[in-house]
Design an enzyme around this catalytic site. Structure first.
Site, PDB file in Angstrom:
ATOM      1  N   ARG A  65       0.799  -1.149   0.017  1.00 21.80           N
ATOM      2  CA  ARG A  65      -0.079   0.080   0.062  1.00 21.80           C
ATOM      3  C   ARG A  65       0.861   1.353  -0.039  1.00 21.80           C
ATOM      4  O   ARG A  65       0.677   2.218  -0.908  1.00 21.80           O
ATOM      5  CB  ARG A  65      -0.965  -0.099   1.217  1.00 21.80           C
ATOM      6  CG  ARG A  65      -1.825   1.153   1.142  1.00 21.80           C
ATOM      7  CD  ARG A  65      -2.707   0.945   2.369  1.00 21.80           C
ATOM      8  NE  ARG A  65      -3.784   2.091   2.612  1.00 21.80           N
ATOM      9  CZ  ARG A  65      -4.816   2.123   2.118  1.00 21.80           C
ATOM     10  NH1 ARG A  65      -5.492   1.581   1.162  1.00 21.80           N
ATOM     11  NH2 ARG A  65      -5.646   3.344   2.471  1.00 21.80           N
ATOM     12  N   ARG A  73      -3.172  10.281   2.228  1.00 22.98           N
ATOM     13  CA  ARG A  73      -3.334  11.152   3.405  1.00 22.98           C
ATOM     14  C   ARG A  73      -2.396  12.270   3.573  1.00 22.98           C
ATOM     15  O   ARG A  73      -2.104  12.815   4.737  1.00 22.98           O
ATOM     16  CB  ARG A  73      -3.617  10.351   4.807  1.00 22.98           C
ATOM     17  CG  ARG A  73      -4.447   9.223   4.650  1.00 22.98           C
ATOM     18  CD  ARG A  73      -5.867   9.669   4.429  1.00 22.98           C
ATOM     19  NE  ARG A  73      -6.979   8.585   4.563  1.00 22.98           N
ATOM     20  CZ  ARG A  73      -7.256   8.018   3.561  1.00 22.98           C
ATOM     21  NH1 ARG A  73      -6.749   8.110   2.193  1.00 22.98           N
ATOM     22  NH2 ARG A  73      -8.308   6.893   3.683  1.00 22.98           N
ATOM     23  N   HIS A 118      -8.342   3.706  -7.547  1.00 22.68           N
ATOM     24  CA  HIS A 118      -8.147   2.870  -6.469  1.00 22.68           C
ATOM     25  C   HIS A 118      -9.043   1.725  -6.593  1.00 22.68           C
ATOM     26  O   HIS A 118     -10.135   1.592  -7.247  1.00 22.68           O
ATOM     27  CB  HIS A 118      -8.819   3.563  -5.292  1.00 22.68           C
ATOM     28  CG  HIS A 118      -7.805   4.804  -4.895  1.00 22.68           C
ATOM     29  ND1 HIS A 118      -6.877   4.583  -3.984  1.00 22.68           N
ATOM     30  CD2 HIS A 118      -7.741   5.964  -5.350  1.00 22.68           C
ATOM     31  CE1 HIS A 118      -6.003   5.925  -3.706  1.00 22.68           C
ATOM     32  NE2 HIS A 118      -6.841   6.707  -4.487  1.00 22.68           N
ATOM     33  N   THR A 168      -6.016  14.063   0.147  1.00 19.11           N
ATOM     34  CA  THR A 168      -5.685  12.920  -1.157  1.00 19.11           C
ATOM     35  C   THR A 168      -4.849  13.605  -2.021  1.00 19.11           C
ATOM     36  O   THR A 168      -4.595  14.690  -2.148  1.00 19.11           O
ATOM     37  CB  THR A 168      -7.052  12.538  -1.616  1.00 19.11           C
ATOM     38  OG1 THR A 168      -7.551  13.949  -2.249  1.00 19.11           O
ATOM     39  CG2 THR A 168      -7.951  12.059  -0.809  1.00 19.11           C
ATOM     40  N   GLU A 180     -13.174   4.421  -7.081  1.00 19.23           N
ATOM     41  CA  GLU A 180     -13.008   3.297  -6.250  1.00 19.23           C
ATOM     42  C   GLU A 180     -13.758   2.139  -6.960  1.00 19.23           C
ATOM     43  O   GLU A 180     -14.780   2.156  -7.080  1.00 19.23           O
ATOM     44  CB  GLU A 180     -13.365   3.328  -5.137  1.00 19.23           C
ATOM     45  CG  GLU A 180     -13.012   2.678  -3.885  1.00 19.23           C
ATOM     46  CD  GLU A 180     -11.741   3.035  -3.287  1.00 19.23           C
ATOM     47  OE1 GLU A 180     -11.122   1.855  -3.294  1.00 19.23           O
ATOM     48  OE2 GLU A 180     -11.314   4.010  -2.983  1.00 19.23           O
TER      49      GLU A 180
END
EC number: 3.5.1.15
Length: 313
Positions: A65, A73, A118, A168, A180
């Site tokens: 990740r 973040r 994502h 983001t 997503e």
């Protein structure tokens, strides 16, 4: 943006980026962006510079990740203004580099649109992520995509909350769009998820081309699911998880959760019920990446937004 006779007017969207690999183990975006970096024919649109970009190459290389901290973040004002320090986490350095290339965040020089691709392990299907309820350009784009892919579904998650800030990678752009698509395990490529993402990007880029060519889009309504709160797993006094997502809730993203409905099941089989004051719509249920964030799911509330008519300035 200017508004005249309830028509929103924006400058042409000439610079567009497509981010893959913000999380290095979310394989649909990584694969599509690598594909388009080799051959961009599929994403070319008249009068638009479309730049495919791998945002976190070290994480992609390791199929993880992130390396030091979550890049998605990391785009806080503090991180973006902390320059010249060598001991910063890799992703903070990377955020600063991305901000230089595609920003600066909040400036007139920033890219017009960034699509950030994502995958989720949750059973969310296709989800467009909207950062602002007042972004009429993105609302019109999302309405266009939903109509184009019908009867297939693509819901809109509104990440607008006074207390929950996300910072983001896409927030660098004037019009940030998250996409997503799931469910897909980390580090895995599923053909149906890959193709669903690809189709949505096609219609998004088509919308931008039509807008730039002068098409006017009439007012429309868009149903969104507004983020309400993050819900953690039940834990003991030492912070250890003591219950799982209940079977009645597992894989039921976007379905109503009513007061009294089963929510968690303890390891010894007891049911913990939802005690909220009204119906909510959970999503990101049991997302693998959110165990470290102490989050079992996010609750949302349904609402309808009205998008103004849209044309280029």
């Amino acid at each position: 943006m200017s508004s005249h006779s309830s028509t929103a007017r924006f400058a042409e969207a000439r610079r567009v980026a497509i981010f893959g690999g913000t999380h290095g183990n979310e394989m649909s975006g990584v694969t599509l962006v690598n594909l388009w970096m080799k051959n961009s024919t599929e994403i070319r649109r008249k009068g638009v510079e479309v730049k495919p970009f791998i945002t976190n190459p070290k994480a992609v290389e390791k199929c993880t990740r992130y390396v030091d901290t979550d890049l998605n973040r990391a785009f806080t004002p503090e991180n973006l203004s902390t320059m010249g320090e060598h001991d910063l986490p890799y992703e903070v350095h990377r955020a600063q580099e991305i901000n230089k290339i595609f920003g600066p965040k909040g400036s007139p020089e920033a890219y017009d649109v960034i699509f950030d691709l994502h995958n989720t392990t949750s059973n969310m299907g296709c989800t467009l992520i909207l950062e602002s309820s007042k972004d009429h350009f993105n609302l019109q784009m999302m309405n266009h995509i939903q109509k184009a892919i019908a009867p297939a579904s693509c819901l809109v998650l509104l990440n607008e909350h006074p207390l929950l800030k996300y910072s983001t990678s896409r927030s660098v752009a004037k019009h940030p769009v998250g996409l997503e698509v799931g469910p897909q395990p980390q580090g895995v490529l599923r053909s149906n998820i890959f193709e669903a993402m690809r189709v949505i990007l096609k219609h998004a880029l088509d919308f931008i081309e039509l807008f730039n060519e002068g098409m006017e889009f009439p007012p429309c309504t868009v149903e969104v699911f507004r983020v309400s709160e993050r819900v953690d797993y039940p834990r003991d006094a030492n912070g250890n998880i003591i219950a799982m997502v209940h079977p009645n809730l597992q894989d039921c993203d976007w379905e109503p959760l009513n007061p009294g409905d089963p929510m968690f099941q303890t390891f010894d089989g007891k049911t913990i019920h939802y005690q909220g004051s009204g119906t909510v719509y959970p999503t990101f249920i049991n997302e693998a990446a959110y165990y470290e964030k102490q989050q079992a799911f996010v609750t949302t509330r349904r609402e309808t937004l009205v998008a103004s008519a849209l044309r280029k300035a």
